[in-house]
Design a protein around this motif. Sequence first.
Motif, short mmCIF file in Angstrom:
data_model
loop_
_atom_site.label_atom_id
_atom_site.label_comp_id
_atom_site.label_asym_id
_atom_site.label_seq_id
_atom_site.Cartn_x
_atom_site.Cartn_y
_atom_site.Cartn_z
N LEU A 1 0.85 -1.19 0.00
CA LEU A 1 0.00 0.00 0.00
C LEU A 1 0.88 1.24 0.00
CD1 LEU A 1 -2.59 -1.24 2.63
CD2 LEU A 1 -3.10 -0.72 0.23
N ASP B 1 -2.10 -4.18 6.22
CA ASP B 1 -2.99 -5.27 5.82
C ASP B 1 -2.48 -6.60 6.38
OD1 ASP B 1 -4.70 -7.05 4.63
OD2 ASP B 1 -3.88 -6.81 2.62
N LYS C 1 -10.63 5.15 -2.11
CA LYS C 1 -11.25 4.00 -2.74
C LYS C 1 -10.54 3.60 -4.02
CE LYS C 1 -15.77 1.97 -3.64
NZ LYS C 1 -17.23 2.14 -3.48
N GLN D 1 -7.34 3.54 -4.62
CA GLN D 1 -6.23 2.65 -4.28
C GLN D 1 -6.74 1.30 -3.77
OE1 GLN D 1 -2.00 2.28 -1.83
NE2 GLN D 1 -3.19 4.16 -1.60
N VAL D 2 -7.80 1.32 -3.00
CA VAL D 2 -8.34 0.06 -2.46
C VAL D 2 -8.83 -0.83 -3.60
CG1 VAL D 2 -10.07 -0.97 -0.96
CG2 VAL D 2 -8.94 1.15 -0.27
N GLU D 3 -9.49 -0.24 -4.59
CA GLU D 3 -9.96 -1.03 -5.74
C GLU D 3 -8.78 -1.63 -6.50
OE1 GLU D 3 -14.16 1.30 -6.77
OE2 GLU D 3 -12.28 1.90 -7.76
N TYR E 1 -5.80 -2.25 -5.25
CA TYR E 1 -5.17 -3.21 -4.35
C TYR E 1 -5.95 -4.53 -4.34
CZ TYR E 1 -3.03 -4.85 0.05
OH TYR E 1 -2.37 -5.56 1.02
N CYS F 1 -11.75 -6.95 1.08
CA CYS F 1 -10.56 -6.11 1.19
C CYS F 1 -10.85 -4.87 2.04
CB CYS F 1 -10.09 -5.70 -0.21
SG CYS F 1 -8.49 -4.87 -0.25
N GLU F 2 -12.00 -4.26 1.81
CA GLU F 2 -12.37 -3.07 2.58
C GLU F 2 -12.53 -3.40 4.06
OE1 GLU F 2 -14.83 -0.17 -0.44
OE2 GLU F 2 -15.87 -1.95 0.33
N LEU G 1 -9.13 -3.53 5.59
CA LEU G 1 -8.47 -2.22 5.59
C LEU G 1 -9.31 -1.13 6.24
CD1 LEU G 1 -7.02 -2.17 1.94
CD2 LEU G 1 -5.82 -2.75 4.06
N LEU H 1 -9.39 3.45 5.85
CA LEU H 1 -10.16 3.96 4.72
C LEU H 1 -10.56 5.41 4.97
CD1 LEU H 1 -12.57 0.96 3.98
CD2 LEU H 1 -10.30 1.42 3.01
N ARG I 1 -17.69 2.71 3.81
CA ARG I 1 -17.98 1.53 3.00
C ARG I 1 -19.46 1.46 2.68
NH1 ARG I 1 -16.13 -3.60 6.02
NH2 ARG I 1 -16.50 -2.37 7.90
#
Length: 247
Positions: free
Chosen positions: A51, A164, A217, A219-221, A223, A234-235, A238, A242, A246
């Motif tokens: 990350l 993570d 979001k 970066q999360v997508e 990742y 994943c969310e 993490l 965030l 969510r």
Amino acid sequence: MKEIIANKSMNLKGVVGLFAANRTDEGEDVMVFDSEEDRAACKPRHTFCMLRQQAEKESDDPYLSQADFIAPSGYKDHLGMFAVSCFGCDALVEKYESEQDDYNKIMSQALADRFVEAFAEYLHRVIRTDMWGYAKDESLDNEDLLKIKYVGIRPAPGYPSQPDHTEKSTMWSAIQAKELAGIELSESLSMMPAASVSALVFAHPQSQYFAVGQIGKDQVESYASRKKMDLPICERWLSPILNYERD
């Protein structure tokens, strides 16, 4: 402590892995290889997903990722990792609980934590100066070690620089921590025994500890896609970092 030593009530176990490694072409993850042949063919055994800092900075400092500390393809770099544990503490705790001896119960837990931390510190030094040997001439006293004056870092999944915990599963598979040392992961990815330490080992002279902080979001997508993990799962892992709510 005298009783623990006399009865050999606790023992330390650990496992170390040193792998050929390169960061991915996108620069966000780290591939590890079983051999130089696999590196040349770009056939990674595992990929550690990283990350990157994303919250806006007032300075010109770079937005760091642990992947930045590994060389890109075309260069020979490596990534180390280890897991260590203190076994025997749980049995002592049960014994002292049955005797309603809270003092020795607490002391046993505290000593197990100190033993495994000392083992991790020792093992990291052996990696730097012998196993990997990127700092063969290192000569540091205890004060220097406490001030982290050695070259390189040893963060772990769950640390602020890679918060993570699911990346522990990748590490456990790479070094066979359960099979070779009996160190297990719970469903929540806590290490068992509780007195355990794990870490990735980076040798880059400019590697440093940092906190990823809040991420968006986008970066999360990315990742989740790189990890091949469903976005909601994943969310959930993490969620503490965030910067959005969510769904």
